[in-house]
Design a protein around this motif. Sequence first.
Motif, PDB file in Angstrom:
ATOM      1  N   UNK A  87     -10.130  14.851  -7.917  1.00 33.54           N
ATOM      2  CA  UNK A  87     -10.531  13.856  -7.157  1.00 33.54           C
ATOM      3  C   UNK A  87     -10.361  14.130  -5.621  1.00 33.54           C
ATOM      4  N   UNK A  88      -9.550  15.196  -5.388  1.00 34.96           N
ATOM      5  CA  UNK A  88      -9.406  15.688  -3.913  1.00 34.96           C
ATOM      6  C   UNK A  88      -8.687  14.649  -2.953  1.00 34.96           C
ATOM      7  N   UNK A  89      -8.305  13.788  -3.690  1.00 36.09           N
ATOM      8  CA  UNK A  89      -7.651  12.621  -2.870  1.00 36.09           C
ATOM      9  C   UNK A  89      -6.117  13.160  -2.697  1.00 36.09           C
ATOM     10  N   UNK A  90      -5.617  13.102  -1.405  1.00 39.07           N
ATOM     11  CA  UNK A  90      -4.255  13.428  -1.121  1.00 39.07           C
ATOM     12  C   UNK A  90      -3.228  12.638  -1.799  1.00 39.07           C
ATOM     13  N   UNK A  91      -3.358  11.299  -1.684  1.00 44.41           N
ATOM     14  CA  UNK A  91      -2.320  10.557  -2.474  1.00 44.41           C
ATOM     15  C   UNK A  91      -2.385  10.992  -4.003  1.00 44.41           C
ATOM     16  N   UNK A  92      -3.408  11.203  -4.458  1.00 41.17           N
ATOM     17  CA  UNK A  92      -3.675  11.320  -6.204  1.00 41.17           C
ATOM     18  C   UNK A  92      -2.841  12.693  -6.540  1.00 41.17           C
ATOM     19  N   UNK A  93      -2.934  13.762  -5.389  1.00 40.90           N
ATOM     20  CA  UNK A  93      -2.494  15.094  -5.851  1.00 40.90           C
ATOM     21  C   UNK A  93      -1.035  14.892  -5.705  1.00 40.90           C
ATOM     22  N   UNK A  94      -0.551  14.134  -4.641  1.00 38.72           N
ATOM     23  CA  UNK A  94       0.797  13.975  -4.599  1.00 38.72           C
ATOM     24  C   UNK A  94       1.629  13.444  -5.791  1.00 38.72           C
ATOM     25  N   UNK A 152       2.077  24.414 -12.421  1.00 39.76           N
ATOM     26  CA  UNK A 152       2.034  23.232 -11.428  1.00 39.76           C
ATOM     27  C   UNK A 152       2.248  23.700 -10.195  1.00 39.76           C
ATOM     28  N   UNK A 153       3.183  24.790  -9.957  1.00 34.40           N
ATOM     29  CA  UNK A 153       3.705  25.258  -8.620  1.00 34.40           C
ATOM     30  C   UNK A 153       2.900  26.337  -8.044  1.00 34.40           C
ATOM     31  N   UNK A 154       2.432  27.420  -8.707  1.00 39.99           N
ATOM     32  CA  UNK A 154       1.749  28.563  -7.998  1.00 39.99           C
ATOM     33  C   UNK A 154       0.251  28.264  -8.377  1.00 39.99           C
ATOM     34  N   UNK A 155      -0.029  28.237  -9.610  1.00 40.55           N
ATOM     35  CA  UNK A 155      -1.652  28.366  -9.904  1.00 40.55           C
ATOM     36  C   UNK A 155      -2.155  27.194  -9.180  1.00 40.55           C
ATOM     37  N   UNK A 156      -1.682  25.967  -9.007  1.00 41.28           N
ATOM     38  CA  UNK A 156      -2.313  24.825  -8.445  1.00 41.28           C
ATOM     39  C   UNK A 156      -2.819  25.161  -6.977  1.00 41.28           C
ATOM     40  N   UNK A 157      -2.139  26.181  -6.233  1.00 39.21           N
ATOM     41  CA  UNK A 157      -2.610  26.606  -4.942  1.00 39.21           C
ATOM     42  C   UNK A 157      -4.006  27.318  -5.003  1.00 39.21           C
ATOM     43  N   UNK A 158      -4.048  28.048  -5.978  1.00 39.71           N
ATOM     44  CA  UNK A 158      -5.341  28.715  -6.371  1.00 39.71           C
ATOM     45  C   UNK A 158      -6.468  27.811  -6.585  1.00 39.71           C
ATOM     46  N   UNK A 159      -6.054  26.861  -7.749  1.00 36.87           N
ATOM     47  CA  UNK A 159      -7.102  25.945  -8.091  1.00 36.87           C
ATOM     48  C   UNK A 159      -7.589  24.886  -6.890  1.00 36.87           C
ATOM     49  N   UNK A 160      -6.705  24.761  -6.075  1.00 30.52           N
ATOM     50  CA  UNK A 160      -7.051  23.807  -4.981  1.00 30.52           C
ATOM     51  C   UNK A 160      -7.954  24.540  -3.892  1.00 30.52           C
ATOM     52  N   UNK A 161      -7.811  25.983  -3.604  1.00 34.04           N
ATOM     53  CA  UNK A 161      -8.820  26.715  -3.204  1.00 34.04           C
ATOM     54  C   UNK A 161     -10.128  26.479  -3.870  1.00 34.04           C
ATOM     55  N   UNK A 162     -10.124  26.631  -5.165  1.00 34.82           N
ATOM     56  CA  UNK A 162     -11.355  27.012  -5.783  1.00 34.82           C
ATOM     57  C   UNK A 162     -12.143  25.728  -5.795  1.00 34.82           C
ATOM     58  N   UNK A 163     -11.560  24.342  -5.572  1.00 31.45           N
ATOM     59  CA  UNK A 163     -12.201  23.224  -5.599  1.00 31.45           C
ATOM     60  C   UNK A 163     -12.432  22.853  -4.405  1.00 31.45           C
ATOM     61  N   UNK A 164     -11.961  23.522  -3.150  1.00 34.40           N
ATOM     62  CA  UNK A 164     -12.223  23.090  -1.694  1.00 34.40           C
ATOM     63  C   UNK A 164     -11.148  22.266  -1.270  1.00 34.40           C
ATOM     64  N   UNK A 165     -10.035  22.251  -1.695  1.00 31.10           N
ATOM     65  CA  UNK A 165      -9.086  21.402  -1.034  1.00 31.10           C
ATOM     66  C   UNK A 165      -8.356  22.257   0.134  1.00 31.10           C
ATOM     67  N   UNK A 189      -4.438  14.196 -17.062  1.00 33.66           N
ATOM     68  CA  UNK A 189      -4.590  13.452 -15.844  1.00 33.66           C
ATOM     69  C   UNK A 189      -3.861  14.352 -14.534  1.00 33.66           C
ATOM     70  N   UNK A 190      -3.144  15.366 -14.678  1.00 36.79           N
ATOM     71  CA  UNK A 190      -2.704  16.286 -13.575  1.00 36.79           C
ATOM     72  C   UNK A 190      -4.236  16.703 -13.065  1.00 36.79           C
ATOM     73  N   UNK A 191      -4.984  17.707 -13.705  1.00 39.49           N
ATOM     74  CA  UNK A 191      -6.045  18.143 -13.049  1.00 39.49           C
ATOM     75  C   UNK A 191      -7.172  17.301 -12.788  1.00 39.49           C
ATOM     76  N   UNK A 192      -7.264  16.023 -13.417  1.00 37.94           N
ATOM     77  CA  UNK A 192      -8.309  14.844 -13.093  1.00 37.94           C
ATOM     78  C   UNK A 192      -7.763  14.405 -11.614  1.00 37.94           C
ATOM     79  N   UNK A 193      -6.715  14.361 -11.405  1.00 42.77           N
ATOM     80  CA  UNK A 193      -6.204  13.990 -10.309  1.00 42.77           C
ATOM     81  C   UNK A 193      -6.579  14.641  -8.920  1.00 42.77           C
ATOM     82  N   UNK A 194      -6.338  16.022  -9.355  1.00 43.13           N
ATOM     83  CA  UNK A 194      -6.710  17.246  -8.295  1.00 43.13           C
ATOM     84  C   UNK A 194      -8.241  17.147  -8.110  1.00 43.13           C
TER      85      UNK A 194
END
Length: 448
Positions: free
Chosen positions: A328-335, A259-272, A321-326
């Motif tokens: 979506x690339x929607x800022x509110x959904x990610x928060x 949730x805290x570390x890998x999510x940063x790499x995952x976000x970069x991978x999907x273009x967030x 749901x965690x990764x599904x919301x990521x």
Amino acid sequence: MAGANSVPRAVRRAAIASLVGSALEWYDFFLYGTAAALVFNTLFFPTFDPLVGTIAAFGTNAAGFLARPLGGVVFGHFGDRVGRKSVLVVTLMVMGVATFLIGVMPTYGTVGLWAPVLLLALRVVQGIAAGGEWGGGVLIVSEHAPADRRGFYSAWSQTGVGLGFVLSASMYWLIQAMTTKESFLAWGWRIPFMAGILLTVVGLLIRLRVMETPAYQEASAAAPKKAKLPALEALRTQPKAVLTTFGARIAENGASYLFLTFSLSYAAKIGMNGNTVLVAVVVGMAFESFAMPLWGALSDRVGRRPVYLGGAIGMILWAYPFFLMFDSRNTVAVFVAVFVAVVICHGAMIGTQPAFITELFTDSRVRYSGVALGHELGSVVAGGFSPIIATALLAWAGASWPIVLFLIGMGLITVVAVALAPETKPKSLHEGRTPQMAEASAGAGRAA
């Protein structure tokens, strides 16, 4: 009356010292994980494909986790034989110096292969210090706290862990915001590491004022002869407690680093935007840090197992749901994804963990070693390798579904471990006397 009034003051002082010391020590430890996700892949492993470089950087990060059981055994040994307070002073000093040296070390472009080798060595030193820190930081509060409020007070040691992450991530965000990308890679990333030495001094001044725990003092008085090898003694006399601690850690620790570390790499991978996710993670951890004592207080009322199980089951249900919301690339959904995962699911486990694990070990003579051993073995299996496994799964599948299954698997291990454990609330930490301790106490009474 004077003695009664001094107890809450001692508990509060222990809680504050544990919170501040843990925050500073884990600030140092978490800096590395954030840097591994953001900069180490290019500065220390530049000849690799970016994704492979990230895996290599996470590999050196994992080395710190591999060293944590060694730190748990070594510092647990002295924590059981010399005292909790002295060991906590040493762990903080070791962590501070290692972190500062990372901040001043040369990169691959300057010294070639020596750069990742030195980085790996310093990460191992960090891991050894972290392995001795958690158990002592928890026990310095838990063994001071009254049994009926141990969940609340001991959770403040975990708040220190959360604030350490918030502080480290915030430092990176601040430096990134104040520098260009080129300046950040050239020298900006070093500032948070070098600043750690100043924070270490502050932590030492606070920790030196804490008294040794009553449970340890009583055990030492009743049985002056200490266990020769406390870790082996804990494994011999309380193997179920060690295994339960190990299993309880799998979901909590493994999920936290996804949730805290890998999510940063995952976000970069999907273009967030990486800063968006970093801010979401920092906000989530800030809320979780102060939710932890609330979860601990709830465990004082309803029991440790129901709260811990609730967090583990919640994590299983929230994995998809965690990764599904990521995605979506929607800022509110990610928060929202981060908030639920961190504050509710993870928070329920980590907020209950200090009291639950402490109470599993009934013998004060080997409690530090037992707590540290079970806790740090779980860190190796879950926290150390979960970002690597998740990154490899992402590279293999190009999608998040294998990572979801990985999260669910870790959650199921913890559910089984905690479901099979006894309820420990409320339990006096002075109850678990060995026959030798009881005989020593009786002899003292007869002599009096």
